[in-house]
Design a protein around this motif. Structure first.
Motif: not given
Length: 228
Positions: A25, A29, A31, A88, A138
């Motif tokens: 990622k 992007q 988390e 998240n 994100s």
């Protein structure tokens, strides 16, 4: 001086390994918990490099602990939707049916100027044109325009097309990729014949030769920018 050099090299490869384990990622992007672990790893790696009084093993153990923690949490999130939401969070709808959700904007501390900028970057200029605007976990904004404003596809226009394929490199910097050539069901004679047609007498003269996404031969010489 030599000690600092060795410590830096060890920590560098350890951090690179940690980033590889965490996945591919991009920063935008990540988390929240992934971003927190990334920042902590960078800090833990920097401290032993700056201060040689700190035992190197302390930094290594701390980084490995964070890697294990991130890996365990990632596995648990795959198995538990509740835990995934807990760690998240959930996406937030900022625009619905062309109307702003003011309470959600305030809760997410997302101001109108930032929202309009994100919409413009995705090619939309009017809030009324948006069916949904969703703030992902994100931090990225997903925009779903109203159906009548969605760009038509080739299928909608009844345009016949062929599916593009991945380009396959046959020669790179004068070196033949025999595996890729074999995957196409071709041999050296076929490659040599096609290169001769384009004025390349020796494989080493070619900087790159590939079959592009349309199935056409593309080449560029080492010294001249001749293209097909």
């Amino acid at each position: 001086m030599f000690t600092v050099l060795i410590r830096t090299i060890i920590l560098y490869f350890l951090v690179i390994t940690a980033m590889r384990i965490m996945g591919k990622k991009q920063i935008g992007q990540l988390e929240p918990f992934e971003l927190a672990i990334t920042i902590m790893i960078s800090e833990l790696a920097a401290l032993p490099m700056q201060d040689t009084r700190i035992p190197l093993v302390h930094g290594v153990i701390s980084i490995i602990t964070l890697i294990l923690l991130q890996t365990i949490l990632a596995i648990l999130q795959l198995k538990s939707e509740f835990l995934r939401k807990l760690i998240n969070g959930t996406p937030s709808i900022l625009i619905k049916d062309g109307d702003l959700d003011i309470n959600e904007l305030r809760y997410q501390r997302f101001n109108i100027n930032d929202l309009m900028e994100e919409l413009r970057l995705q090619g939309y200029y009017n809030i009324s044109d948006i069916e949904y605007a969703i703030l992902e976990t994100s931090g990225q904004l997903s925009v779903i325009p109203k159906t009548d404003l969605t760009p038509p596809s080739k299928k909608d226009l009844d345009i016949k097309t062929t599916q593009d394929s991945l380009p396959i490199t046959l020669i790179l910097d004068g070196k033949i990729n025999h595996k890729n050539l074999q995957s196409l069901g071709k041999d050296i004679s076929w490659l040599e014949k096609n290169l001769n047609k384009n004025g390349i007498k020796d494989f080493k003269e070619a900087f790159i030769v590939l079959i592009d996404s349309h199935g056409e031969l593309y080449f560029q010489k080492n010294l001249k920018n001749n293209k097909k």
